[in-house]
Design a protein around this motif. Structure first.
Motif, PDB file in Angstrom:
ATOM      1  N   SER A 321     -23.824   5.136 -28.198  1.00  0.00           N
ATOM      2  CA  SER A 321     -24.413   5.692 -29.588  1.00  0.00           C
ATOM      3  C   SER A 321     -25.405   6.090 -29.679  1.00  0.00           C
ATOM      4  N   LYS A 322     -25.800   7.048 -30.780  1.00  0.00           N
ATOM      5  CA  LYS A 322     -27.011   7.192 -30.941  1.00  0.00           C
ATOM      6  C   LYS A 322     -27.695   7.224 -32.173  1.00  0.00           C
ATOM      7  N   THR A 323     -26.763   6.572 -32.691  1.00  0.00           N
ATOM      8  CA  THR A 323     -26.603   6.734 -34.366  1.00  0.00           C
ATOM      9  C   THR A 323     -26.406   5.151 -35.045  1.00  0.00           C
ATOM     10  N   ALA A 324     -26.884   5.048 -36.027  1.00  0.00           N
ATOM     11  CA  ALA A 324     -26.028   3.420 -36.785  1.00  0.00           C
ATOM     12  C   ALA A 324     -24.714   3.544 -37.118  1.00  0.00           C
ATOM     13  N   LYS A 325     -24.817   4.789 -37.110  1.00  0.00           N
ATOM     14  CA  LYS A 325     -23.361   4.512 -38.516  1.00  0.00           C
ATOM     15  C   LYS A 325     -21.812   4.313 -38.303  1.00  0.00           C
ATOM     16  N   PHE A 326     -21.772   4.357 -36.262  1.00  0.00           N
ATOM     17  CA  PHE A 326     -20.840   4.173 -35.523  1.00  0.00           C
ATOM     18  C   PHE A 326     -21.007   2.905 -34.556  1.00  0.00           C
ATOM     19  N   ASP A 327     -19.887   2.244 -33.803  1.00  0.00           N
ATOM     20  CA  ASP A 327     -20.612   2.078 -32.380  1.00  0.00           C
ATOM     21  C   ASP A 327     -18.891   2.507 -31.686  1.00  0.00           C
ATOM     22  N   PHE A 328     -18.790   2.831 -30.560  1.00  0.00           N
ATOM     23  CA  PHE A 328     -17.909   2.806 -29.444  1.00  0.00           C
ATOM     24  C   PHE A 328     -17.475   1.369 -29.492  1.00  0.00           C
ATOM     25  N   ALA A 329     -15.299   1.335 -29.069  1.00  0.00           N
ATOM     26  CA  ALA A 329     -15.119   0.160 -29.456  1.00  0.00           C
ATOM     27  C   ALA A 329     -13.412   0.749 -28.392  1.00  0.00           C
ATOM     28  N   ARG A 330     -12.981  -0.508 -27.981  1.00  0.00           N
ATOM     29  CA  ARG A 330     -11.509  -0.120 -26.826  1.00  0.00           C
ATOM     30  C   ARG A 330     -11.096  -0.144 -28.395  1.00  0.00           C
ATOM     31  N   VAL A 331     -10.315   0.069 -28.706  1.00  0.00           N
ATOM     32  CA  VAL A 331      -9.330  -0.830 -29.973  1.00  0.00           C
ATOM     33  C   VAL A 331      -7.531   0.034 -28.913  1.00  0.00           C
ATOM     34  N   ASN A 332      -7.075  -1.992 -29.385  1.00  0.00           N
ATOM     35  CA  ASN A 332      -5.534  -1.427 -28.462  1.00  0.00           C
ATOM     36  C   ASN A 332      -5.605  -0.367 -26.918  1.00  0.00           C
ATOM     37  N   GLY A 333      -6.955  -0.400 -26.223  1.00  0.00           N
ATOM     38  CA  GLY A 333      -6.459  -0.715 -25.381  1.00  0.00           C
ATOM     39  C   GLY A 333      -7.251   1.698 -25.055  1.00  0.00           C
ATOM     40  N   VAL A 334      -7.518   1.714 -26.499  1.00  0.00           N
ATOM     41  CA  VAL A 334      -7.754   3.565 -26.773  1.00  0.00           C
ATOM     42  C   VAL A 334      -9.258   3.162 -26.969  1.00  0.00           C
ATOM     43  N   LYS A 335      -9.814   4.304 -26.756  1.00  0.00           N
ATOM     44  CA  LYS A 335     -11.287   4.571 -26.793  1.00  0.00           C
ATOM     45  C   LYS A 335     -11.229   4.436 -27.985  1.00  0.00           C
ATOM     46  N   ALA A 336     -12.067   4.481 -28.919  1.00  0.00           N
ATOM     47  CA  ALA A 336     -12.222   4.710 -30.664  1.00  0.00           C
ATOM     48  C   ALA A 336     -13.620   4.480 -30.992  1.00  0.00           C
ATOM     49  N   VAL A 337     -13.932   4.724 -32.290  1.00  0.00           N
ATOM     50  CA  VAL A 337     -14.726   4.456 -33.141  1.00  0.00           C
ATOM     51  C   VAL A 337     -15.081   3.201 -34.509  1.00  0.00           C
ATOM     52  N   ILE A 338     -15.710   2.920 -34.289  1.00  0.00           N
ATOM     53  CA  ILE A 338     -15.597   1.666 -35.441  1.00  0.00           C
ATOM     54  C   ILE A 338     -16.925   2.399 -36.443  1.00  0.00           C
ATOM     55  N   LEU A 339     -16.421   2.557 -38.098  1.00  0.00           N
ATOM     56  CA  LEU A 339     -17.816   3.157 -38.202  1.00  0.00           C
ATOM     57  C   LEU A 339     -18.206   2.483 -39.461  1.00  0.00           C
ATOM     58  N   HIS A 340     -19.750   2.603 -39.688  1.00  0.00           N
ATOM     59  CA  HIS A 340     -20.407   1.373 -40.369  1.00  0.00           C
ATOM     60  C   HIS A 340     -20.585   2.085 -42.357  1.00  0.00           C
ATOM     61  N   GLU A 341     -20.647   3.711 -41.780  1.00  0.00           N
ATOM     62  CA  GLU A 341     -20.349   3.821 -43.494  1.00  0.00           C
ATOM     63  C   GLU A 341     -19.329   4.536 -43.527  1.00  0.00           C
ATOM     64  N   GLU A 342     -18.988   5.173 -44.741  1.00  0.00           N
ATOM     65  CA  GLU A 342     -18.597   6.351 -44.686  1.00  0.00           C
ATOM     66  C   GLU A 342     -18.271   7.729 -44.256  1.00  0.00           C
ATOM     67  N   MET A 343     -18.113   8.580 -43.524  1.00  0.00           N
ATOM     68  CA  MET A 343     -18.455   9.924 -42.848  1.00  0.00           C
ATOM     69  C   MET A 343     -17.025  10.971 -42.976  1.00  0.00           C
ATOM     70  N   THR A 344     -17.196  12.120 -43.399  1.00  0.00           N
ATOM     71  CA  THR A 344     -16.100  13.179 -43.314  1.00  0.00           C
ATOM     72  C   THR A 344     -16.357  13.611 -41.878  1.00  0.00           C
ATOM     73  N   GLN A 345     -14.894  13.861 -41.439  1.00  0.00           N
ATOM     74  CA  GLN A 345     -14.086  14.622 -40.430  1.00  0.00           C
ATOM     75  C   GLN A 345     -15.376  15.653 -39.396  1.00  0.00           C
ATOM     76  N   LYS A 346     -16.460  16.299 -40.147  1.00  0.00           N
ATOM     77  CA  LYS A 346     -16.593  16.819 -39.295  1.00  0.00           C
ATOM     78  C   LYS A 346     -18.499  16.169 -39.284  1.00  0.00           C
ATOM     79  N   GLU A 347     -18.697  15.460 -39.619  1.00  0.00           N
ATOM     80  CA  GLU A 347     -19.657  14.391 -39.191  1.00  0.00           C
ATOM     81  C   GLU A 347     -19.561  13.835 -38.080  1.00  0.00           C
ATOM     82  N   LEU A 348     -18.831  12.959 -37.938  1.00  0.00           N
ATOM     83  CA  LEU A 348     -18.371  12.188 -37.254  1.00  0.00           C
ATOM     84  C   LEU A 348     -17.845  14.109 -35.852  1.00  0.00           C
ATOM     85  N   SER A 349     -17.154  14.779 -35.920  1.00  0.00           N
ATOM     86  CA  SER A 349     -17.106  14.936 -34.866  1.00  0.00           C
ATOM     87  C   SER A 349     -18.631  15.998 -33.981  1.00  0.00           C
TER      88      SER A 349
END
Length: 435
Positions: A321-349
Protein backbone atom coordinates in the motif's frame (compact mmCIF):
# COMPACT_ATOMS: atom_id res chain seq x y z
CA UNK A 1 23.56 -59.90 0.64
CA UNK A 2 22.19 -56.36 0.79
CA UNK A 3 19.55 -55.71 -1.82
CA UNK A 4 18.37 -52.58 -3.52
CA UNK A 5 14.61 -52.13 -3.33
CA UNK A 6 12.01 -49.76 -4.69
CA UNK A 7 8.35 -49.65 -3.83
CA UNK A 8 5.63 -50.59 -6.26
CA UNK A 9 1.92 -50.07 -5.95
CA UNK A 10 -0.11 -53.25 -6.08
CA UNK A 11 -3.38 -51.47 -6.56
CA UNK A 12 -2.30 -49.91 -9.85
CA UNK A 13 -0.16 -52.98 -10.65
CA UNK A 14 2.39 -50.54 -11.92
CA UNK A 15 6.03 -50.20 -11.01
CA UNK A 16 8.95 -47.80 -11.14
CA UNK A 17 12.46 -48.45 -12.38
CA UNK A 18 14.99 -46.63 -10.20
CA UNK A 19 18.55 -46.95 -11.54
CA UNK A 20 21.68 -46.19 -9.58
CA UNK A 21 24.59 -44.22 -11.00
CA UNK A 22 27.71 -42.83 -9.42
CA UNK A 23 27.46 -39.53 -7.63
CA UNK A 24 28.99 -36.76 -9.68
CA UNK A 25 29.63 -33.52 -7.82
CA UNK A 26 28.97 -30.57 -10.11
CA UNK A 27 31.50 -27.75 -9.92
CA UNK A 28 28.75 -25.22 -9.28
CA UNK A 29 25.06 -25.17 -8.43
CA UNK A 30 22.57 -22.86 -10.15
CA UNK A 31 22.02 -19.49 -8.54
CA UNK A 32 18.64 -18.93 -10.15
CA UNK A 33 15.95 -21.57 -10.66
CA UNK A 34 12.27 -22.35 -10.19
CA UNK A 35 11.26 -24.74 -7.42
CA UNK A 36 7.88 -25.62 -5.88
CA UNK A 37 6.10 -22.77 -7.62
CA UNK A 38 8.61 -20.08 -6.63
CA UNK A 39 11.39 -18.25 -8.40
CA UNK A 40 14.51 -18.80 -6.30
CA UNK A 41 17.69 -16.73 -6.29
CA UNK A 42 20.77 -17.70 -4.27
CA UNK A 43 23.30 -15.12 -3.12
CA UNK A 44 27.02 -15.96 -2.66
CA UNK A 45 26.58 -16.18 1.13
CA UNK A 46 23.61 -18.51 0.69
CA UNK A 47 25.51 -20.67 -1.79
CA UNK A 48 28.41 -21.02 0.65
CA UNK A 49 26.05 -22.42 3.29
CA UNK A 50 24.39 -24.78 0.81
CA UNK A 51 27.72 -26.04 -0.53
CA UNK A 52 28.98 -26.78 2.97
CA UNK A 53 26.16 -29.26 3.52
CA UNK A 54 26.22 -30.43 -0.11
CA UNK A 55 29.89 -31.40 0.18
CA UNK A 56 29.27 -33.30 3.41
CA UNK A 57 26.55 -35.32 1.66
CA UNK A 58 28.67 -36.18 -1.38
CA UNK A 59 32.13 -36.51 0.17
CA UNK A 60 31.90 -40.26 0.90
CA UNK A 61 30.83 -42.34 -2.08
CA UNK A 62 29.87 -45.25 0.17
CA UNK A 63 27.60 -43.08 2.32
CA UNK A 64 26.18 -41.30 -0.71
CA UNK A 65 25.34 -44.57 -2.47
CA UNK A 66 23.62 -45.87 0.67
CA UNK A 67 21.41 -42.80 0.80
CA UNK A 68 20.77 -42.94 -2.95
CA UNK A 69 19.70 -46.56 -2.55
CA UNK A 70 17.14 -45.50 0.04
CA UNK A 71 15.94 -42.70 -2.25
CA UNK A 72 15.41 -45.22 -5.00
CA UNK A 73 13.58 -47.47 -2.59
CA UNK A 74 11.18 -45.03 -0.96
CA UNK A 75 10.83 -41.93 -3.14
CA UNK A 76 8.22 -43.42 -5.50
CA UNK A 77 5.73 -43.91 -2.68
CA UNK A 78 6.60 -40.70 -0.89
CA UNK A 79 6.11 -38.69 -4.07
CA UNK A 80 2.87 -40.50 -4.84
CA UNK A 81 1.33 -39.52 -1.50
CA UNK A 82 2.56 -35.94 -1.72
CA UNK A 83 1.17 -35.38 -5.21
CA UNK A 84 -2.14 -37.02 -4.27
CA UNK A 85 -2.67 -34.22 -1.74
CA UNK A 86 -1.51 -31.35 -3.92
CA UNK A 87 1.94 -31.08 -2.31
CA UNK A 88 4.93 -30.67 -4.67
CA UNK A 89 6.73 -33.97 -5.20
CA UNK A 90 10.08 -32.35 -4.49
CA UNK A 91 9.19 -32.37 -0.80
CA UNK A 92 10.38 -35.98 -0.91
CA UNK A 93 13.88 -34.61 -0.34
CA UNK A 94 12.62 -33.25 2.98
CA UNK A 95 11.97 -36.82 4.13
CA UNK A 96 15.58 -37.64 3.25
CA UNK A 97 16.69 -34.64 5.29
CA UNK A 98 14.48 -35.58 8.24
CA UNK A 99 15.44 -39.24 8.71
CA UNK A 100 17.93 -40.23 5.99
CA UNK A 101 14.96 -42.40 4.93
CA UNK A 102 15.55 -44.71 7.87
CA UNK A 103 12.15 -45.90 9.08
CA UNK A 104 13.59 -46.81 12.48
CA UNK A 105 15.13 -43.38 13.07
CA UNK A 106 14.42 -41.94 16.54
CA UNK A 107 15.34 -38.43 17.65
CA UNK A 108 16.70 -37.35 21.03
CA UNK A 109 13.72 -35.07 21.67
CA UNK A 110 11.19 -35.60 24.47
CA UNK A 111 8.92 -37.16 23.39
CA UNK A 112 11.03 -38.57 20.56
CA UNK A 113 10.26 -38.06 16.89
CA UNK A 114 10.13 -41.35 15.02
CA UNK A 115 10.19 -42.75 11.51
CA UNK A 116 10.53 -41.55 7.95
CA UNK A 117 9.07 -38.09 8.59
CA UNK A 118 10.04 -37.82 12.27
CA UNK A 119 6.61 -37.48 13.82
CA UNK A 120 6.08 -37.19 17.55
CA UNK A 121 3.34 -39.45 18.88
CA UNK A 122 0.61 -36.85 19.42
CA UNK A 123 1.22 -35.23 16.03
CA UNK A 124 1.14 -38.59 14.26
CA UNK A 125 -2.08 -39.69 15.95
CA UNK A 126 -3.70 -36.36 15.11
CA UNK A 127 -3.05 -37.23 11.47
CA UNK A 128 -4.62 -40.66 11.65
CA UNK A 129 -1.54 -42.83 12.26
CA UNK A 130 -1.87 -45.70 14.68
CA UNK A 131 0.71 -46.10 17.46
CA UNK A 132 0.38 -49.06 19.80
CA UNK A 133 2.40 -51.89 21.29
CA UNK A 134 2.20 -53.76 17.98
CA UNK A 135 1.94 -51.02 15.33
CA UNK A 136 3.77 -47.74 14.73
CA UNK A 137 2.75 -46.27 11.40
CA UNK A 138 5.41 -43.58 11.65
CA UNK A 139 7.73 -46.36 10.49
CA UNK A 140 5.48 -47.16 7.53
CA UNK A 141 6.54 -45.09 4.54
CA UNK A 142 3.03 -44.85 3.07
CA UNK A 143 1.23 -43.89 6.30
CA UNK A 144 3.93 -41.44 7.36
CA UNK A 145 4.00 -39.77 3.95
CA UNK A 146 0.22 -39.30 4.03
CA UNK A 147 0.59 -37.60 7.42
CA UNK A 148 3.43 -35.37 6.23
CA UNK A 149 1.51 -34.36 3.11
CA UNK A 150 -1.53 -33.49 5.22
CA UNK A 151 0.58 -31.34 7.55
CA UNK A 152 2.33 -29.49 4.72
CA UNK A 153 -0.93 -28.98 2.84
CA UNK A 154 -2.65 -27.50 5.88
CA UNK A 155 0.19 -25.11 6.69
CA UNK A 156 0.52 -24.04 3.07
CA UNK A 157 -3.15 -23.08 3.20
CA UNK A 158 -2.38 -20.51 5.90
CA UNK A 159 1.10 -19.45 4.81
CA UNK A 160 0.54 -19.31 1.05
CA UNK A 161 4.03 -20.40 -0.01
CA UNK A 162 5.65 -23.84 -0.07
CA UNK A 163 8.97 -22.58 1.31
CA UNK A 164 7.09 -21.09 4.25
CA UNK A 165 5.33 -24.45 4.66
CA UNK A 166 8.76 -26.12 4.70
CA UNK A 167 9.87 -23.86 7.55
CA UNK A 168 6.67 -24.75 9.40
CA UNK A 169 7.58 -28.44 9.26
CA UNK A 170 10.55 -27.57 11.48
CA UNK A 171 9.20 -24.67 13.53
CA UNK A 172 5.45 -25.34 13.57
CA UNK A 173 2.84 -23.00 12.11
CA UNK A 174 3.22 -20.35 14.82
CA UNK A 175 7.00 -20.59 14.74
CA UNK A 176 7.05 -20.13 10.98
CA UNK A 177 4.91 -17.00 11.31
CA UNK A 178 7.34 -15.58 13.89
CA UNK A 179 10.34 -16.37 11.68
CA UNK A 180 8.72 -14.76 8.63
CA UNK A 181 7.75 -11.61 10.53
CA UNK A 182 11.05 -11.29 12.42
CA UNK A 183 13.11 -11.58 9.24
CA UNK A 184 10.67 -9.54 7.13
CA UNK A 185 10.55 -12.23 4.47
CA UNK A 186 8.49 -11.87 1.31
CA UNK A 187 8.67 -15.17 -0.54
CA UNK A 188 5.45 -14.47 -2.43
CA UNK A 189 7.26 -12.59 -5.17
CA UNK A 190 10.70 -14.24 -4.99
CA UNK A 191 12.59 -16.57 -2.64
CA UNK A 192 15.99 -15.05 -1.89
CA UNK A 193 18.43 -17.49 -0.29
CA UNK A 194 21.30 -15.87 1.62
CA UNK A 195 23.49 -16.61 4.62
CA UNK A 196 20.65 -15.70 7.01
CA UNK A 197 18.09 -18.01 5.42
CA UNK A 198 16.55 -20.56 7.77
CA UNK A 199 19.11 -23.43 8.09
CA UNK A 200 16.34 -25.93 7.46
CA UNK A 201 15.79 -24.47 3.98
CA UNK A 202 19.53 -24.34 3.28
CA UNK A 203 19.88 -28.01 4.21
CA UNK A 204 16.89 -28.92 2.08
CA UNK A 205 18.46 -27.29 -0.97
CA UNK A 206 21.71 -29.17 -0.33
CA UNK A 207 19.85 -32.49 -0.24
CA UNK A 208 17.81 -31.54 -3.30
CA UNK A 209 20.82 -30.72 -5.47
CA UNK A 210 22.95 -33.58 -4.15
CA UNK A 211 20.46 -36.27 -5.17
CA UNK A 212 17.93 -34.98 -7.70
CA UNK A 213 19.88 -35.88 -10.85
CA UNK A 214 20.88 -39.37 -9.72
CA UNK A 215 17.60 -40.68 -8.34
CA UNK A 216 15.76 -43.10 -10.64
CA UNK A 217 18.60 -44.36 -12.79
CA UNK A 218 18.88 -48.04 -11.85
CA UNK A 219 16.33 -50.74 -12.71
CA UNK A 220 18.50 -53.77 -11.90
CA UNK A 221 17.48 -54.60 -8.37
CA UNK A 222 14.95 -56.39 -6.25
CA UNK A 223 11.79 -54.44 -5.46
CA UNK A 224 9.12 -54.03 -2.82
CA UNK A 225 5.46 -54.36 -3.73
CA UNK A 226 2.76 -52.70 -1.65
CA UNK A 227 0.25 -55.26 -0.41
CA UNK A 228 -2.78 -53.50 1.14
CA UNK A 229 -4.32 -55.88 3.66
CA UNK A 230 -5.45 -56.53 7.23
CA UNK A 231 -6.52 -59.45 9.37
CA UNK A 232 -3.75 -61.81 8.24
CA UNK A 233 -0.90 -63.30 10.21
CA UNK A 234 2.59 -63.01 8.78
CA UNK A 235 2.63 -66.80 8.55
CA UNK A 236 -0.37 -66.61 6.22
CA UNK A 237 1.26 -63.90 4.12
CA UNK A 238 4.42 -66.02 3.96
CA UNK A 239 2.43 -68.99 2.61
CA UNK A 240 0.79 -67.20 -0.30
CA UNK A 241 3.91 -65.20 -1.19
CA UNK A 242 6.46 -67.95 -0.67
CA UNK A 243 8.62 -65.61 1.44
CA UNK A 244 10.16 -66.37 4.83
CA UNK A 245 8.49 -64.68 7.78
CA UNK A 246 11.83 -63.12 8.74
CA UNK A 247 12.03 -61.37 5.36
CA UNK A 248 8.54 -59.98 5.84
CA UNK A 249 9.49 -58.68 9.30
CA UNK A 250 12.64 -56.98 7.97
CA UNK A 251 10.62 -55.15 5.32
CA UNK A 252 7.83 -54.14 7.72
CA UNK A 253 9.46 -52.77 10.86
CA UNK A 254 6.27 -50.80 11.61
CA UNK A 255 4.67 -54.08 12.68
CA UNK A 256 6.07 -55.72 15.83
CA UNK A 257 3.36 -58.36 16.06
CA UNK A 258 2.95 -61.47 13.93
CA UNK A 259 -0.62 -60.37 13.15
CA UNK A 260 -1.78 -57.50 10.94
CA UNK A 261 -4.64 -55.73 12.79
CA UNK A 262 -8.16 -55.62 11.35
CA UNK A 263 -9.06 -52.03 12.31
CA UNK A 264 -7.94 -50.60 8.95
CA UNK A 265 -6.03 -51.47 5.78
CA UNK A 266 -2.24 -51.37 6.16
CA UNK A 267 0.51 -51.20 3.55
CA UNK A 268 2.56 -54.39 3.87
CA UNK A 269 5.74 -54.51 1.79
CA UNK A 270 6.55 -57.68 -0.12
CA UNK A 271 9.94 -58.37 -1.67
CA UNK A 272 10.21 -59.52 -5.30
CA UNK A 273 12.72 -59.84 -8.12
CA UNK A 274 12.16 -57.64 -11.19
CA UNK A 275 11.46 -60.68 -13.37
CA UNK A 276 8.88 -61.97 -10.90
CA UNK A 277 6.81 -58.84 -10.38
CA UNK A 278 3.81 -59.95 -12.42
CA UNK A 279 3.76 -63.37 -10.81
CA UNK A 280 3.91 -61.88 -7.31
CA UNK A 281 1.15 -59.40 -8.09
CA UNK A 282 -1.00 -62.28 -9.36
CA UNK A 283 -0.36 -64.18 -6.13
CA UNK A 284 -1.25 -61.21 -3.94
CA UNK A 285 -4.27 -59.86 -5.84
CA UNK A 286 -6.84 -62.36 -4.46
CA UNK A 287 -5.87 -61.43 -0.90
CA UNK A 288 -5.47 -57.66 -1.27
CA UNK A 289 -8.05 -55.22 0.08
CA UNK A 290 -8.79 -51.81 -1.45
CA UNK A 291 -6.76 -49.07 0.21
CA UNK A 292 -8.65 -45.82 -0.11
CA UNK A 293 -6.64 -42.64 -0.55
CA UNK A 294 -7.95 -39.77 1.56
CA UNK A 295 -9.17 -36.86 -0.48
CA UNK A 296 -7.63 -33.47 0.26
CA UNK A 297 -10.75 -32.23 2.00
CA UNK A 298 -11.06 -35.24 4.30
CA UNK A 299 -7.65 -34.61 5.90
CA UNK A 300 -9.16 -31.78 7.92
CA UNK A 301 -11.07 -34.13 10.22
CA UNK A 302 -7.77 -35.17 11.79
CA UNK A 303 -6.95 -31.73 13.16
CA UNK A 304 -7.95 -31.16 16.77
CA UNK A 305 -9.17 -27.81 18.09
CA UNK A 306 -5.76 -27.23 19.63
CA UNK A 307 -4.81 -23.81 18.27
CA UNK A 308 -8.08 -21.83 18.45
CA UNK A 309 -6.34 -19.05 20.37
CA UNK A 310 -4.09 -18.58 17.34
CA UNK A 311 -7.03 -17.38 15.23
CA UNK A 312 -7.34 -15.22 13.32
CA UNK A 313 -4.00 -16.35 11.88
CA UNK A 314 -2.43 -13.13 10.62
CA UNK A 315 0.67 -13.14 8.44
CA UNK A 316 1.88 -9.68 7.31
CA UNK A 317 2.67 -9.21 3.63
CA UNK A 318 5.40 -6.89 2.36
CA UNK A 319 3.72 -3.50 2.28
CA UNK A 320 2.01 -3.02 -1.06
CA UNK A 321 0.00 0.00 0.00
CA UNK A 322 0.93 3.61 -0.48
CA UNK A 323 -0.83 4.67 2.70
CA UNK A 324 -0.22 4.44 6.43
CA UNK A 325 -3.90 3.77 7.02
CA UNK A 326 -3.64 -0.02 6.59
CA UNK A 327 -1.31 -2.92 5.84
CA UNK A 328 -1.92 -5.93 3.63
CA UNK A 329 -1.85 -9.35 5.25
CA UNK A 330 -2.88 -12.97 4.81
CA UNK A 331 -5.55 -13.60 7.44
CA UNK A 332 -6.51 -17.26 7.82
CA UNK A 333 -4.99 -17.83 4.38
CA UNK A 334 -7.09 -15.11 2.70
CA UNK A 335 -5.79 -11.74 1.49
CA UNK A 336 -6.93 -8.95 3.80
CA UNK A 337 -6.05 -5.55 5.22
CA UNK A 338 -5.35 -4.55 8.82
CA UNK A 339 -6.59 -1.03 9.53
CA UNK A 340 -4.46 1.43 11.52
CA UNK A 341 -7.32 3.89 11.87
CA UNK A 342 -11.06 4.01 11.41
CA UNK A 343 -12.22 4.25 7.79
CA UNK A 344 -15.51 4.28 5.93
CA UNK A 345 -16.25 1.48 3.50
CA UNK A 346 -16.02 3.98 0.66
CA UNK A 347 -12.60 5.23 1.80
CA UNK A 348 -11.17 1.73 1.95
CA UNK A 349 -12.64 0.76 -1.42
CA UNK A 350 -11.17 3.90 -2.99
CA UNK A 351 -7.72 3.06 -1.58
CA UNK A 352 -7.86 -0.48 -2.98
CA UNK A 353 -7.50 -1.55 -6.59
CA UNK A 354 -10.39 -3.64 -7.86
CA UNK A 355 -12.20 -4.14 -4.54
CA UNK A 356 -15.60 -2.45 -4.44
CA UNK A 357 -17.54 -1.35 -1.39
CA UNK A 358 -20.01 -4.15 -2.11
CA UNK A 359 -17.23 -6.74 -2.04
CA UNK A 360 -15.98 -5.45 1.31
CA UNK A 361 -19.49 -5.74 2.75
CA UNK A 362 -20.03 -9.21 1.30
CA UNK A 363 -16.70 -10.75 2.29
CA UNK A 364 -16.89 -9.41 5.86
CA UNK A 365 -20.65 -9.72 6.56
CA UNK A 366 -21.06 -5.99 7.09
CA UNK A 367 -24.54 -4.46 7.19
CA UNK A 368 -25.46 -0.87 6.46
CA UNK A 369 -22.86 1.88 6.59
CA UNK A 370 -20.98 0.60 9.61
CA UNK A 371 -17.61 2.25 10.21
CA UNK A 372 -14.59 -0.01 9.69
CA UNK A 373 -12.69 -0.34 12.95
CA UNK A 374 -9.04 0.29 13.81
CA UNK A 375 -6.84 -2.83 14.34
CA UNK A 376 -9.46 -5.07 12.72
CA UNK A 377 -8.90 -7.25 9.68
CA UNK A 378 -11.10 -7.04 6.60
CA UNK A 379 -11.05 -9.71 3.91
CA UNK A 380 -10.46 -8.74 0.28
CA UNK A 381 -11.49 -12.07 -1.27
CA UNK A 382 -14.26 -14.67 -0.84
CA UNK A 383 -13.93 -16.97 2.17
CA UNK A 384 -13.49 -20.73 1.59
CA UNK A 385 -16.21 -23.31 2.22
CA UNK A 386 -14.05 -25.44 4.53
CA UNK A 387 -10.92 -24.79 6.57
CA UNK A 388 -8.26 -27.12 8.08
CA UNK A 389 -9.34 -27.00 11.70
CA UNK A 390 -11.85 -29.46 13.10
CA UNK A 391 -14.21 -27.54 15.35
CA UNK A 392 -14.77 -24.72 17.83
CA UNK A 393 -16.76 -24.98 21.06
CA UNK A 394 -19.15 -22.05 21.09
CA UNK A 395 -18.57 -19.59 23.92
CA UNK A 396 -20.74 -16.89 25.47
CA UNK A 397 -21.37 -13.97 23.13
CA UNK A 398 -20.22 -15.78 19.95
CA UNK A 399 -22.29 -16.24 16.81
CA UNK A 400 -21.73 -18.11 13.55
CA UNK A 401 -21.10 -14.79 11.83
CA UNK A 402 -18.42 -13.99 14.42
CA UNK A 403 -16.80 -17.41 13.83
CA UNK A 404 -16.95 -16.92 10.06
CA UNK A 405 -14.86 -13.76 10.37
CA UNK A 406 -12.55 -15.08 13.11
CA UNK A 407 -11.66 -18.33 11.35
CA UNK A 408 -12.13 -17.22 7.74
CA UNK A 409 -14.90 -19.52 6.52
CA UNK A 410 -17.96 -18.79 4.39
CA UNK A 411 -20.96 -18.29 6.69
CA UNK A 412 -23.46 -20.04 4.42
CA UNK A 413 -21.18 -23.09 4.25
CA UNK A 414 -20.83 -22.98 8.04
CA UNK A 415 -24.60 -23.23 8.39
CA UNK A 416 -24.71 -26.21 6.02
CA UNK A 417 -21.79 -27.98 7.69
CA UNK A 418 -23.53 -27.73 11.05
CA UNK A 419 -27.04 -28.47 9.74
CA UNK A 420 -28.54 -25.25 11.11
CA UNK A 421 -30.50 -22.43 9.52
CA UNK A 422 -29.64 -19.51 11.81
CA UNK A 423 -27.34 -18.48 14.65
CA UNK A 424 -29.92 -19.19 17.32
CA UNK A 425 -29.99 -22.88 16.35
CA UNK A 426 -26.73 -23.42 18.26
CA UNK A 427 -26.00 -22.73 21.91
CA UNK A 428 -23.03 -22.19 24.21
CA UNK A 429 -21.03 -25.41 24.57
CA UNK A 430 -21.98 -26.82 21.15
CA UNK A 431 -19.28 -27.90 18.72
CA UNK A 432 -19.21 -25.85 15.54
CA UNK A 433 -17.58 -27.85 12.72
CA UNK A 434 -15.55 -26.32 9.90
CA UNK A 435 -15.32 -29.22 7.44
Amino acid sequence: MKINKILLTLICIGFFYIPLIKADNPATLPTSFNLMGSKVEVTPSGMAKIMEKYNSLTRSKKHYDQLLERCNTYFPYIQRELLARGVPGDFKFLALQESLLDGSAISNATPPAVGFWQFKDFTAEERGMKISRTVDERKNVVSASIGAADYLSKNHYYLGNWFYAMISYHDGLGGAKKHISKNKLNYYSKVVIDGNTHPYVLHYLAHYFAFKDNVGQDAQHDVLIEFPCNGYSLNEVAKFTGQPVETLKQNNIWLTSSYIPEDKVYSVMIEAKPTEINQMVAKLSPYAKPKKTRAARSIFQFYADSIKDGYPFVLPIEDESKTAKFDFARVNGVKAVILHEEMTQKELSKALDGVSKGMIKKYNYIKGKDMLMKDRHYYLAPLPKTIPVSYHILEEGETLTFLSVKYGIDRKSLLILNDVKKDTDIKVGDKVYFN
